[in-house]
Write a protein that holds these residues in place. Structure first.
Motif, PDB file in Angstrom:
ATOM      1  N   GLY A 121       7.253  18.039  -0.054  1.00 19.34           N
ATOM      2  CA  GLY A 121       6.453  18.116  -1.272  1.00 19.34           C
ATOM      3  C   GLY A 121       7.119  18.903  -2.390  1.00 19.34           C
ATOM      4  O   GLY A 121       8.186  19.504  -2.220  1.00 19.34           O
ATOM      5  N   ASP A 122       6.454  18.908  -3.531  1.00 21.17           N
ATOM      6  CA  ASP A 122       6.951  19.632  -4.697  1.00 21.17           C
ATOM      7  C   ASP A 122       7.071  21.124  -4.427  1.00 21.17           C
ATOM      8  O   ASP A 122       8.021  21.770  -4.892  1.00 21.17           O
ATOM      9  CB  ASP A 122       6.028  19.413  -5.903  1.00 21.17           C
ATOM     10  CG  ASP A 122       6.090  17.990  -6.429  1.00 21.17           C
ATOM     11  OD1 ASP A 122       7.088  17.291  -6.166  1.00 21.17           O
ATOM     12  OD2 ASP A 122       5.131  17.577  -7.113  1.00 21.17           O
ATOM     13  N   GLY A 123       6.114  21.681  -3.702  1.00 17.21           N
ATOM     14  CA  GLY A 123       6.158  23.105  -3.379  1.00 17.21           C
ATOM     15  C   GLY A 123       7.384  23.467  -2.561  1.00 17.21           C
ATOM     16  O   GLY A 123       8.027  24.485  -2.806  1.00 17.21           O
ATOM     17  N   ALA A 124       7.717  22.621  -1.606  1.00 15.18           N
ATOM     18  CA  ALA A 124       8.903  22.867  -0.778  1.00 15.18           C
ATOM     19  C   ALA A 124      10.174  22.749  -1.606  1.00 15.18           C
ATOM     20  O   ALA A 124      11.109  23.537  -1.438  1.00 15.18           O
ATOM     21  CB  ALA A 124       8.946  21.903   0.399  1.00 15.18           C
ATOM     22  N   ARG A 125      10.215  21.782  -2.518  1.00 17.19           N
ATOM     23  CA  ARG A 125      11.397  21.636  -3.379  1.00 17.19           C
ATOM     24  C   ARG A 125      11.585  22.866  -4.258  1.00 17.19           C
ATOM     25  O   ARG A 125      12.696  23.372  -4.410  1.00 17.19           O
ATOM     26  CB  ARG A 125      11.297  20.365  -4.216  1.00 17.19           C
ATOM     27  CG  ARG A 125      11.634  19.109  -3.418  1.00 17.19           C
ATOM     28  CD  ARG A 125      11.795  17.891  -4.312  1.00 17.19           C
ATOM     29  NE  ARG A 125      10.525  17.367  -4.801  1.00 17.19           N
ATOM     30  CZ  ARG A 125       9.710  16.614  -4.074  1.00 17.19           C
ATOM     31  NH1 ARG A 125      10.027  16.299  -2.830  1.00 17.19           N
ATOM     32  NH2 ARG A 125       8.588  16.174  -4.587  1.00 17.19           N
ATOM     33  N   LEU A 126      10.489  23.366  -4.818  1.00  9.79           N
ATOM     34  CA  LEU A 126      10.566  24.581  -5.628  1.00  9.79           C
ATOM     35  C   LEU A 126      10.996  25.763  -4.765  1.00  9.79           C
ATOM     36  O   LEU A 126      11.869  26.541  -5.162  1.00  9.79           O
ATOM     37  CB  LEU A 126       9.210  24.865  -6.292  1.00  9.79           C
ATOM     38  CG  LEU A 126       9.101  26.180  -7.065  1.00  9.79           C
ATOM     39  CD1 LEU A 126      10.141  26.268  -8.173  1.00  9.79           C
ATOM     40  CD2 LEU A 126       7.689  26.353  -7.621  1.00  9.79           C
ATOM     41  N   ALA A 127      10.413  25.880  -3.592  1.00  4.60           N
ATOM     42  CA  ALA A 127      10.755  26.986  -2.689  1.00  4.60           C
ATOM     43  C   ALA A 127      12.234  26.947  -2.318  1.00  4.60           C
ATOM     44  O   ALA A 127      12.913  27.984  -2.327  1.00  4.60           O
ATOM     45  CB  ALA A 127       9.875  26.929  -1.435  1.00  4.60           C
ATOM     46  N   ARG A 128      12.751  25.750  -2.005  1.00  4.39           N
ATOM     47  CA  ARG A 128      14.178  25.633  -1.662  1.00  4.39           C
ATOM     48  C   ARG A 128      15.064  26.047  -2.835  1.00  4.39           C
ATOM     49  O   ARG A 128      16.052  26.763  -2.666  1.00  4.39           O
ATOM     50  CB  ARG A 128      14.509  24.207  -1.228  1.00  4.39           C
ATOM     51  CG  ARG A 128      14.300  23.970   0.261  1.00  4.39           C
ATOM     52  CD  ARG A 128      14.911  22.655   0.721  1.00  4.39           C
ATOM     53  NE  ARG A 128      14.234  21.485   0.175  1.00  4.39           N
ATOM     54  CZ  ARG A 128      13.105  20.986   0.658  1.00  4.39           C
ATOM     55  NH1 ARG A 128      12.526  21.535   1.693  1.00  4.39           N
ATOM     56  NH2 ARG A 128      12.564  19.923   0.108  1.00  4.39           N
ATOM     57  N   ALA A 129      14.702  25.603  -4.036  1.00  7.33           N
ATOM     58  CA  ALA A 129      15.486  25.954  -5.228  1.00  7.33           C
ATOM     59  C   ALA A 129      15.472  27.463  -5.459  1.00  7.33           C
ATOM     60  O   ALA A 129      16.513  28.058  -5.802  1.00  7.33           O
ATOM     61  CB  ALA A 129      14.953  25.211  -6.447  1.00  7.33           C
ATOM     62  N   LEU A 130      14.331  28.084  -5.262  1.00  2.45           N
ATOM     63  CA  LEU A 130      14.239  29.529  -5.436  1.00  2.45           C
ATOM     64  C   LEU A 130      15.056  30.268  -4.382  1.00  2.45           C
ATOM     65  O   LEU A 130      15.726  31.265  -4.690  1.00  2.45           O
ATOM     66  CB  LEU A 130      12.774  29.975  -5.396  1.00  2.45           C
ATOM     67  CG  LEU A 130      11.931  29.564  -6.607  1.00  2.45           C
ATOM     68  CD1 LEU A 130      10.445  29.714  -6.311  1.00  2.45           C
ATOM     69  CD2 LEU A 130      12.340  30.368  -7.836  1.00  2.45           C
TER      70      LEU A 130
END
Length: 144
Positions: A121-130
């Motif tokens: 999901g979008d949350g996981a993509r953001l978390a990975r980028a962070l």
């Protein structure tokens, strides 16, 4: 009276998803223009109109974050988490705020939880980028 599939569940008055999207987009336009007071008016109104949706809380968090008020952003993201405990996006945003607050261990727990909840999901993509930014030494930002 049953709600239609295109209405936001739990709204104080019937709100179609498209109407809610337009309302929130207007807030983000004000935010992008630096008109924080107008954006807050819209996001706060959306939060009152849709008290069971985490989306307006995420918007309020984005508003606070954009102004450098990471502690207030975290409060809004925590409110979003309470409304949608199984959603990864509030956790990822909370992790971001925690990184900027210098609370790295707590931030990493939130980011990992976001990836575990919705791996694609979008949350996981953001978390990975962070997490990648943290590993690259970009985050957290240096203390002033």
């Amino acid at each position: 009276m049953a709600e239609s599939a295109s209405e936001i569940a739990g709204s104080l008055v019937p709100v179609a998803k498209q109407q809610a999207m337009i309302l929130l987009e207007a807030g983000y336009i004000w935010l992008d223009m630096g008109k924080f007071d107008k954006a807050k008016e819209i996001f706060a109104g959306a939060a009152l109109l849709m008290p069971k949706s985490e989306v307006p809380q995420l918007a309020l968090g984005a508003l606070e974050f954009a102004q450098g008020r990471h502690d207030k952003a975290l409060q809004a993201y925590r409110a979003a988490q309470r409304l949608a405990p199984q959603s990864a996006l509030p956790r990822a945003h909370a992790g971001e705020a925690l990184l900027f607050l210098g609370k790295v261990p707590e931030a990493m727990k939130e980011l990992k939880a976001a990836m575990d909840l919705e791996p694609e999901g979008d949350g996981a993509r953001l978390a990975r980028a962070l997490m990648e930014a943290k590993e690259a030494g970009v985050l957290p930002p240096p203390k002033k």
